[in-house]
Motif scaffolding. Structure first.
Motif, PDB file in Angstrom:
ATOM      1  N   GLN A 330     112.318   3.406  78.318  1.00 63.57           N
ATOM      2  CA  GLN A 330     111.755   2.887  79.534  1.00 63.57           C
ATOM      3  C   GLN A 330     112.046   1.410  79.656  1.00 63.57           C
ATOM      4  O   GLN A 330     112.608   0.650  79.047  1.00 63.57           O
ATOM      5  N   PHE A 331     112.090   0.917  81.042  1.00 68.23           N
ATOM      6  CA  PHE A 331     112.844  -0.244  81.492  1.00 68.23           C
ATOM      7  C   PHE A 331     111.490  -1.205  81.689  1.00 68.23           C
ATOM      8  O   PHE A 331     110.944  -0.873  82.686  1.00 68.23           O
ATOM      9  N   LEU A 332     111.457  -2.240  81.105  1.00 69.99           N
ATOM     10  CA  LEU A 332     110.308  -3.124  81.100  1.00 69.99           C
ATOM     11  C   LEU A 332     110.736  -4.090  82.504  1.00 69.99           C
ATOM     12  O   LEU A 332     111.723  -4.130  82.629  1.00 69.99           O
ATOM     13  N   PRO A 333     109.665  -5.096  82.634  1.00 69.01           N
ATOM     14  CA  PRO A 333     109.830  -5.423  83.964  1.00 69.01           C
ATOM     15  C   PRO A 333     111.052  -6.872  83.923  1.00 69.01           C
ATOM     16  O   PRO A 333     111.879  -6.754  84.811  1.00 69.01           O
ATOM     17  N   ASP A 334     111.126  -7.295  82.814  1.00 72.13           N
ATOM     18  CA  ASP A 334     112.337  -8.197  82.804  1.00 72.13           C
ATOM     19  C   ASP A 334     113.527  -7.640  82.613  1.00 72.13           C
ATOM     20  O   ASP A 334     114.507  -8.087  83.187  1.00 72.13           O
ATOM     21  N   CYS A 335     113.549  -6.107  82.133  1.00 72.29           N
ATOM     22  CA  CYS A 335     114.987  -5.540  82.203  1.00 72.29           C
ATOM     23  C   CYS A 335     115.289  -5.385  83.514  1.00 72.29           C
ATOM     24  O   CYS A 335     116.278  -5.596  83.864  1.00 72.29           O
ATOM     25  N   VAL A 336     114.067  -4.823  84.381  1.00 70.53           N
ATOM     26  CA  VAL A 336     114.572  -4.118  85.687  1.00 70.53           C
ATOM     27  C   VAL A 336     114.934  -5.387  86.467  1.00 70.53           C
ATOM     28  O   VAL A 336     115.916  -5.420  87.278  1.00 70.53           O
ATOM     29  N   ALA A 337     114.371  -6.552  86.270  1.00 70.12           N
ATOM     30  CA  ALA A 337     114.883  -7.679  86.880  1.00 70.12           C
ATOM     31  C   ALA A 337     116.365  -8.327  86.938  1.00 70.12           C
ATOM     32  O   ALA A 337     117.413  -8.584  87.508  1.00 70.12           O
ATOM     33  N   ALA A 338     116.811  -8.056  85.534  1.00 74.07           N
ATOM     34  CA  ALA A 338     118.022  -8.261  85.142  1.00 74.07           C
ATOM     35  C   ALA A 338     119.183  -7.231  85.624  1.00 74.07           C
ATOM     36  O   ALA A 338     120.084  -7.676  86.158  1.00 74.07           O
ATOM     37  N   LEU A 339     118.624  -5.999  85.693  1.00 78.12           N
ATOM     38  CA  LEU A 339     119.535  -5.031  86.239  1.00 78.12           C
ATOM     39  C   LEU A 339     119.889  -5.104  87.816  1.00 78.12           C
ATOM     40  O   LEU A 339     120.872  -5.222  88.159  1.00 78.12           O
ATOM     41  N   ARG A 340     118.805  -5.658  88.361  1.00 70.69           N
ATOM     42  CA  ARG A 340     118.898  -5.935  89.962  1.00 70.69           C
ATOM     43  C   ARG A 340     119.766  -7.042  90.279  1.00 70.69           C
ATOM     44  O   ARG A 340     120.372  -7.104  91.174  1.00 70.69           O
ATOM     45  N   ARG A 341     119.720  -8.065  89.107  1.00 69.89           N
ATOM     46  CA  ARG A 341     120.911  -9.097  89.438  1.00 69.89           C
ATOM     47  C   ARG A 341     122.298  -8.936  89.140  1.00 69.89           C
ATOM     48  O   ARG A 341     123.047  -9.520  89.506  1.00 69.89           O
ATOM     49  N   HIS A 342     122.355  -7.962  88.366  1.00 70.52           N
ATOM     50  CA  HIS A 342     123.923  -7.562  87.821  1.00 70.52           C
ATOM     51  C   HIS A 342     124.531  -6.984  89.260  1.00 70.52           C
ATOM     52  O   HIS A 342     124.093  -6.487  90.015  1.00 70.52           O
ATOM     53  N   ARG A 343     125.901  -7.387  89.213  1.00 66.76           N
ATOM     54  CA  ARG A 343     126.618  -7.082  90.377  1.00 66.76           C
ATOM     55  C   ARG A 343     127.124  -5.770  90.157  1.00 66.76           C
ATOM     56  O   ARG A 343     127.719  -4.906  91.159  1.00 66.76           O
ATOM     57  N   TRP A 344     127.169  -4.966  89.027  1.00 68.86           N
ATOM     58  CA  TRP A 344     127.629  -3.835  88.707  1.00 68.86           C
ATOM     59  C   TRP A 344     129.123  -3.416  89.489  1.00 68.86           C
ATOM     60  O   TRP A 344     129.146  -2.482  90.270  1.00 68.86           O
ATOM     61  N   PRO A 345     130.101  -4.103  88.898  1.00 69.20           N
ATOM     62  CA  PRO A 345     131.584  -3.544  89.319  1.00 69.20           C
ATOM     63  C   PRO A 345     131.963  -2.491  88.855  1.00 69.20           C
ATOM     64  O   PRO A 345     132.704  -1.885  89.466  1.00 69.20           O
ATOM     65  N   GLY A 346     131.477  -1.782  87.778  1.00 71.00           N
ATOM     66  CA  GLY A 346     131.817  -0.429  87.436  1.00 71.00           C
ATOM     67  C   GLY A 346     130.733   0.539  88.135  1.00 71.00           C
ATOM     68  O   GLY A 346     130.953   1.807  88.076  1.00 71.00           O
ATOM     69  N   ASN A 347     130.079   0.099  89.104  1.00 72.04           N
ATOM     70  CA  ASN A 347     129.052   1.019  89.822  1.00 72.04           C
ATOM     71  C   ASN A 347     128.130   2.022  88.810  1.00 72.04           C
ATOM     72  O   ASN A 347     127.719   1.360  88.043  1.00 72.04           O
ATOM     73  N   VAL A 348     128.059   3.098  89.531  1.00 67.10           N
ATOM     74  CA  VAL A 348     127.265   4.129  88.842  1.00 67.10           C
ATOM     75  C   VAL A 348     127.570   4.592  87.498  1.00 67.10           C
ATOM     76  O   VAL A 348     126.933   4.690  86.282  1.00 67.10           O
ATOM     77  N   ARG A 349     128.954   4.640  87.075  1.00 66.52           N
ATOM     78  CA  ARG A 349     129.610   4.926  85.844  1.00 66.52           C
ATOM     79  C   ARG A 349     129.046   3.784  84.621  1.00 66.52           C
ATOM     80  O   ARG A 349     128.817   4.173  83.708  1.00 66.52           O
ATOM     81  N   GLU A 350     129.198   2.371  85.306  1.00 70.28           N
ATOM     82  CA  GLU A 350     128.783   1.597  84.491  1.00 70.28           C
ATOM     83  C   GLU A 350     127.300   1.677  83.944  1.00 70.28           C
ATOM     84  O   GLU A 350     126.947   1.387  82.925  1.00 70.28           O
ATOM     85  N   LEU A 351     126.463   2.040  84.863  1.00 68.84           N
ATOM     86  CA  LEU A 351     125.143   2.159  84.716  1.00 68.84           C
ATOM     87  C   LEU A 351     124.873   3.158  83.947  1.00 68.84           C
ATOM     88  O   LEU A 351     123.855   3.155  82.830  1.00 68.84           O
ATOM     89  N   LYS A 352     125.458   4.434  84.116  1.00 70.09           N
ATOM     90  CA  LYS A 352     125.352   5.630  83.220  1.00 70.09           C
ATOM     91  C   LYS A 352     125.493   5.386  81.877  1.00 70.09           C
ATOM     92  O   LYS A 352     124.982   5.572  80.807  1.00 70.09           O
ATOM     93  N   ASN A 353     126.623   4.569  81.687  1.00 69.40           N
ATOM     94  CA  ASN A 353     127.276   3.991  80.174  1.00 69.40           C
ATOM     95  C   ASN A 353     126.189   3.351  79.395  1.00 69.40           C
ATOM     96  O   ASN A 353     125.888   3.047  78.452  1.00 69.40           O
TER      97      ASN A 353
END
Length: 435
Positions: A330-353
């Protein structure tokens, strides 16, 4: 979930009666089958989801799953396993089931699993595994559906690495009239230059050293279906002319063959490079570029997809939990905030990993920002406004510097930044940079 039509496939009459009563109470319509054979004889067009028992008389649950997927590849199936059959249920998921439940289970667990499965597999929110409610993804889903059903046989996919170009190619095949034929994928950057021609077009026995027998190429295998050429920008110039000839009239010649062959193939090509710039620099044939650049789809980067980020993270968490046989993270609120701030240069593949790593290290746990990799933790430690301002300033500086170094030439600037020309255009618009 009212008016959802559920097919229950189980030979335990008491369980079927109990499930039917409970699900009808939730407004669902129910059909039943007491064997795999009976399930496969039913009309599936009106069925929204299947509850399938692993231990059936006659053909078992796995064989029934295979039959259902052959008849209706997009129909979601939830496997029901007896206690102790968890490994088999996980194997069923790997074979195409959407999820599984172990007997005995609570009604709330069943309802949640049905709800999650329908949300993940609903065609209006996902095309062949592409998740998202954002405007960018809604437009992409609509375009994929239109193009898939069209007569177009030459399609070019553009987008950054990791955005899901392979999934889009698969969706174009799955939703087309060619779906019953093969979908063949080849990574043009992964094969040695001297083998690509034989891999694509086949070879005759003795055509080259090591060719001990006649070999059918991928073009031949894809006849009637779809050939997906990933990383098309890496295709050697020496082979580009032969590919162009095939794209023009469907004719090709296997290595060492004296006669030409023909194949009816939809070709979907993909690249994260700026092919127009490659043409200008002499790295890609202009005539091949224009032959491919008839129907173009631009796949959006993850950072441009808004709330799709959390939807995707939860989707991957559910799938990875099934893969590992554990409870989902489960993703806690502070984790969700951190995920939203990241730029995700590896896109969906980076998130999946990332989700795979977190599931393996912290199965079933609530994930806080402190449990994320160091880079994401550092971003989470700063206020969102500060981080956002810093990132925008840094991005603006990088873009303006690249434009200055390239004398305002957008193609060259995109090459310096390591992104596609289309991605640069989106950044210029978002940053309000006029050049």
């Amino acid at each position: 979930m009212s008016d959802v039509h559920v097919l229950i496939v189980d030979d335990e009459e008491a369980l079927v009666r109990s499930l039917s009563y409970a699900l009808r109470g939730e407004g669902m319509r129910i059909s039943t089958a007491n064997s795999g054979e009976a399930a496969l004889q039913q009309a599936l067009d009106d069925i929204d989801i299947v509850l399938l028992d692993l231990g059936l008389p006659g053909i078992d649950g796995m064989a029934t799953l295979d039959g259902l997927r052959q008849r209706s590849p997009q129909l979601p199936v939830i496997m029901i396993s007896a206690h102790g059959d968890t490994r088999a249920a996980v194997q069923a998921v790997k074979s195409g089931a959407s999820d599984y439940l172990t007997k005995p289970f609570e009604l709330d667990d069943l309802l949640a699993t049905i709800s999650n499965t329908l949300a993940m597999d609903a065609p209006e929110t996902a095309v062949a595994g592409l998740q998202g409610h954002s405007a960018a993804m809604s437009a992409l889903h609509a375009a994929v559906q239109r193009i898939a059903r069209s007569s177009a046989t030459r399609i070019l996919l553009l987008g950054e690495s990791g955005t899901g170009k392979t999934l889009v190619a698969q969706a174009l095949h799955t939703h087309s009239a060619r779906a019953a034929s093969a979908f063949i994928e080849v990574n043009c950057a992964a094969l040695p230059e001297q083998l690509i021609e034989a891999e694509l077009f086949g070879s005759e026995k003795g055509a080259y050293t090591g060719a001990h027998q006649k070999r059918a190429g991928l073009v031949s295998q894809a006849n009637g279906g779809t050939l997906f050429l990933d990383e098309i920008g890496e295709l050697p110039l020496s082979l580009q002319a032969k590919l162009l000839h095939f794209l023009e009239n469907g004719s090709y010649r296997a290595v060492g063959a004296s006669q030409a062959s023909n194949a009816d193939v939809r070709v979907v090509a993909a690249t994260n490079r700026d092919l127009a710039d490659d043409v200008r620099l002499g790295r890609f044939r202009e005539d091949l570029f224009y032959r491919l650049n008839v129907i173009t789809l631009d796949i959006p980067a993850l950072r441009e997809r808004g709330d799709d980020l959390l939807l995707l993270a939860q989707y991957f968490a559910q799938r990875q939990a099934v893969e590992e046989g554990v409870s989902a993270i489960q993703f806690l609120p502070d984790c969700v905030a951190a995920l939203r701030r990241h730029r995700w240069p590896g896109n969906v593949r980076e998130l999946k990993n990332l989700v795979e790593r977190l599931t393996i290290l912290s199965p079933g746990q609530g994930i806080s920002a402190a449990m994320l990799p160091a880079q994401l933790q550092a971003q989470a430690a700063e206020p969102a406004g500060v981080i956002g301002d810093q990132l925008e300033r840094a991005e603006r500086d990088l873009v303006t510097d690249a434009l200055s170094r390239s004398a305002g030439h957008k193609g060259l600037a995109a090459q310096l930044l390591g992104i596609s020309r289309h991605a640069l255009k989106r950044r210029l618009q978002r940053l309000g940079i006029e050049r």
